[in-house]
Scaffold this motif. Structure first.
Motif, PDB file in Angstrom:
ATOM      1  N   THR A   1       0.847  -1.194   0.000  1.00 16.89           N
ATOM      2  CA  THR A   1       0.000   0.000   0.000  1.00 16.89           C
ATOM      3  C   THR A   1       0.886   1.250   0.000  1.00 16.89           C
ATOM      4  O   THR A   1       1.916   1.289   0.678  1.00 16.89           O
ATOM      5  CB  THR A   1      -0.935  -0.005   1.226  1.00 16.89           C
TER       6      THR A   1
ATOM      7  N   LYS B   1       2.202   2.179  -6.970  1.00 17.31           N
ATOM      8  CA  LYS B   1       1.686   1.335  -8.062  1.00 17.31           C
ATOM      9  C   LYS B   1       0.904   2.154  -9.084  1.00 17.31           C
ATOM     10  O   LYS B   1       1.017   1.951 -10.286  1.00 17.31           O
ATOM     11  CB  LYS B   1       0.750   0.236  -7.507  1.00 17.31           C
TER      12      LYS B   1
ATOM     13  N   ASP C   1      -8.228  -3.615  -6.532  1.00 19.62           N
ATOM     14  CA  ASP C   1      -9.133  -3.099  -5.496  1.00 19.62           C
ATOM     15  C   ASP C   1     -10.600  -3.278  -5.890  1.00 19.62           C
ATOM     16  O   ASP C   1     -11.470  -3.432  -5.040  1.00 19.62           O
ATOM     17  CB  ASP C   1      -8.892  -1.602  -5.253  1.00 19.62           C
TER      18      ASP C   1
ATOM     19  N   TYR D   1     -12.340  -6.560  -4.642  1.00 16.85           N
ATOM     20  CA  TYR D   1     -12.675  -6.923  -3.257  1.00 16.85           C
ATOM     21  C   TYR D   1     -14.074  -7.528  -3.259  1.00 16.85           C
ATOM     22  O   TYR D   1     -14.930  -7.146  -4.067  1.00 16.85           O
ATOM     23  CB  TYR D   1     -12.653  -5.683  -2.345  1.00 16.85           C
TER      24      TYR D   1
ATOM     25  N   TYR E   1      -8.736  -6.521   5.040  1.00 18.04           N
ATOM     26  CA  TYR E   1      -8.645  -6.251   3.605  1.00 18.04           C
ATOM     27  C   TYR E   1      -7.256  -6.509   3.049  1.00 18.04           C
ATOM     28  O   TYR E   1      -7.011  -6.294   1.862  1.00 18.04           O
ATOM     29  CB  TYR E   1      -9.049  -4.799   3.308  1.00 18.04           C
ATOM     30  N   ASP E   2      -6.359  -6.918   3.907  1.00 18.36           N
ATOM     31  CA  ASP E   2      -4.988  -7.154   3.458  1.00 18.36           C
ATOM     32  C   ASP E   2      -4.652  -8.633   3.388  1.00 18.36           C
ATOM     33  O   ASP E   2      -3.500  -9.003   3.223  1.00 18.36           O
ATOM     34  CB  ASP E   2      -4.023  -6.377   4.367  1.00 18.36           C
TER      35      ASP E   2
ATOM     36  N   TYR F   1     -15.253  -0.273  -6.827  1.00 16.80           N
ATOM     37  CA  TYR F   1     -15.282  -0.399  -5.374  1.00 16.80           C
ATOM     38  C   TYR F   1     -15.448   0.965  -4.720  1.00 16.80           C
ATOM     39  O   TYR F   1     -14.865   1.951  -5.173  1.00 16.80           O
ATOM     40  CB  TYR F   1     -13.979  -1.052  -4.904  1.00 16.80           C
TER      41      TYR F   1
ATOM     42  N   ASP G   1     -16.925   0.567   2.008  1.00 12.66           N
ATOM     43  CA  ASP G   1     -16.307  -0.760   2.166  1.00 12.66           C
ATOM     44  C   ASP G   1     -17.051  -1.852   1.404  1.00 12.66           C
ATOM     45  O   ASP G   1     -17.149  -3.000   1.867  1.00 12.66           O
ATOM     46  CB  ASP G   1     -16.209  -1.152   3.656  1.00 12.66           C
TER      47      ASP G   1
ATOM     48  N   ARG H   1      -0.262   6.573   2.773  1.00 11.29           N
ATOM     49  CA  ARG H   1      -1.538   5.916   3.085  1.00 11.29           C
ATOM     50  C   ARG H   1      -2.387   6.788   4.007  1.00 11.29           C
ATOM     51  O   ARG H   1      -3.597   6.955   3.809  1.00 11.29           O
ATOM     52  CB  ARG H   1      -1.219   4.571   3.749  1.00 11.29           C
TER      53      ARG H   1
ATOM     54  N   ARG I   1      -3.730   9.748   2.040  1.00  6.04           N
ATOM     55  CA  ARG I   1      -4.764   9.346   1.081  1.00  6.04           C
ATOM     56  C   ARG I   1      -6.066   8.927   1.777  1.00  6.04           C
ATOM     57  O   ARG I   1      -7.157   9.356   1.402  1.00  6.04           O
ATOM     58  CB  ARG I   1      -4.257   8.200   0.216  1.00  6.04           C
TER      59      ARG I   1
ATOM     60  N   ARG J   1     -11.552   8.349   6.100  1.00  4.33           N
ATOM     61  CA  ARG J   1     -11.139   7.671   7.341  1.00  4.33           C
ATOM     62  C   ARG J   1     -10.567   8.671   8.335  1.00  4.33           C
ATOM     63  O   ARG J   1      -9.998   9.697   7.952  1.00  4.33           O
ATOM     64  CB  ARG J   1     -10.070   6.612   7.033  1.00  4.33           C
TER      65      ARG J   1
ATOM     66  N   GLN K   1      -5.847   0.264  11.802  1.00  2.00           N
ATOM     67  CA  GLN K   1      -5.899  -0.730  10.721  1.00  2.00           C
ATOM     68  C   GLN K   1      -4.490  -1.098  10.258  1.00  2.00           C
ATOM     69  O   GLN K   1      -4.197  -2.261   9.961  1.00  2.00           O
ATOM     70  CB  GLN K   1      -6.702  -0.161   9.542  1.00  2.00           C
TER      71      GLN K   1
HETATM   72  O1  C5P Z   1      -4.444   1.268  -3.190  1.00  2.00           O
HETATM   73  P1  C5P Z   1      -3.852   0.318  -2.201  1.00  2.00           P
HETATM   74  O2  C5P Z   1      -2.904  -0.667  -2.814  1.00  2.00           O
HETATM   75  O3  C5P Z   1      -3.296   0.975  -0.986  1.00  2.00           O
HETATM   76  O4  C5P Z   1      -5.133  -0.523  -1.733  1.00  2.00           O
HETATM   77  C1  C5P Z   1      -5.019  -1.635  -0.885  1.00  2.00           C
HETATM   78  C2  C5P Z   1      -5.376  -1.267   0.536  1.00  2.00           C
HETATM   79  O5  C5P Z   1      -6.745  -0.886   0.622  1.00  2.00           O
HETATM   80  C3  C5P Z   1      -5.186  -2.424   1.483  1.00  2.00           C
HETATM   81  O6  C5P Z   1      -3.976  -2.238   2.206  1.00  2.00           O
HETATM   82  C4  C5P Z   1      -6.420  -2.366   2.390  1.00  2.00           C
HETATM   83  O7  C5P Z   1      -6.089  -2.249   3.745  1.00  2.00           O
HETATM   84  C5  C5P Z   1      -7.155  -1.112   1.944  1.00  2.00           C
HETATM   85  N1  C5P Z   1      -8.616  -1.222   2.026  1.00  2.00           N
HETATM   86  C6  C5P Z   1      -9.305  -0.469   2.967  1.00  2.00           C
HETATM   87  N2  C5P Z   1     -10.662  -0.552   3.039  1.00  2.00           N
HETATM   88  C7  C5P Z   1     -11.354  -1.349   2.203  1.00  2.00           C
HETATM   89  C8  C5P Z   1     -10.667  -2.127   1.230  1.00  2.00           C
HETATM   90  C9  C5P Z   1      -9.290  -2.037   1.180  1.00  2.00           C
HETATM   91  O8  C5P Z   1      -8.683   0.275   3.737  1.00  2.00           O
HETATM   92  N3  C5P Z   1     -12.676  -1.400   2.292  1.00  2.00           N
END
Ligand code: C5P
Length: 205
Positions: free
Chosen positions: A15, A19, A41, A44, A60-61, A89, A94, A143, A146, A153, A161
């Motif tokens: 993250t 990318k 993404d 999901y 989510y990881d 998404y 979520d 992160r 963003r 958030r 998280q």
């Molecule tokens: O864009 P990036 O690669 O950071 O997206 C992946 C991240 O999105 C994951 O690390 C995950 O924790 C986060 N995520 C989130 N909430 C969600 C789905 C994914 O914070 N509902």
């Protein structure tokens, strides 16, 4: 139907590693009309059956958070020249949004996401596997910025998280996929020489 086999590029990395910047360079180099970008993404799992508080608890990881069947079906479709409806998404809810985006087959396909190099079947389809690398402190700062600005958030929820899920899962599942990369791009998206080399490789596709 014309039969062609697209050049498939995987863009993986933790993250906040950059990318999206690398993927943007691919698009700029080959031209937006010649590339189909699958953002992982968007794959999901749908969680519309859960309450919003429950959705927030999901890990989510972990690879299990993704709908791999749909992702592989969509990759197969694009490879065989069939358009797809990519889910979209909604990070603020979520879960999947009600909209989809039509992706038409293209000479270049990019799969971009933390687990782009995770599944051996998906990996085997790729002609170029890239892992975008950046120091963890830099990734966390990106992160935090963003997720508070774009994903609705709080600072506290991002930190919690990160410590509970993002960091341990990165070490267990994401970082080890670096070994499958053909190319590792250090310093994420701020690496002009590496991005120029990438452009040189794919410019004639
Ligand atoms: O864009 P990036 O690669 O950071 O997206 C992946 C991240 O999105 C994951 O690390 C995950 O924790 C986060 N995520 C989130 N909430 C969600 C789905 C994914 O914070 N509902």
């Amino acid at each position: 139907m014309t039969h062609f086999s697209p050049f498939i590029i995987g863009v993986a990395g933790g993250t906040g590693s950059g990318k999206t910047t690398v993927t943007r360079r691919v698009i700029e180099t080959v031209g937006a009309e010649r590339v189909a970008v699958l953002e992982q993404d968007n794959y999901y799992r749908d969680q519309s059956d859960l309450r919003p508080e429950q959705r927030r608890q999901t890990n989510y990881d972990h690879p299990a958070a993704f709908d791999w069947d749909l992702l592989t079906a969509h990759l197969d479709a694009l490879r065989s020249g069939v358009p797809i409806e990519m889910p979209l998404y909604d990070f603020t809810q979520d879960t999947r949004s009600s909209e989809t985006r039509t992706l038409v087959p293209a000479p270049v396909i990019v799969l971009e996401g933390i687990f782009a190099l995770y599944d051996p079947r998906v990996r085997d389809l790729m002609q170029l596997k890239i892992f975008v690398d950046a120091d963890p402190d830099v990734r966390f700062i990106r992160r935090l910025e963003r997720d508070t600005v774009e994903r609705g958030r709080s600072v506290q929820s991002v930190v919690q998280q990160y410590l509970e899920f993002v960091r341990p899962m990165h070490l267990q599942f994401v970082e080890p996929t670096k070994r499958y990369a053909d190319v590792i791009i250090p310093h994420g998206g701020h690496n002009e020489p590496a991005l120029d080399m990438l452009s040189a490789r794919i410019g004639a596709l």
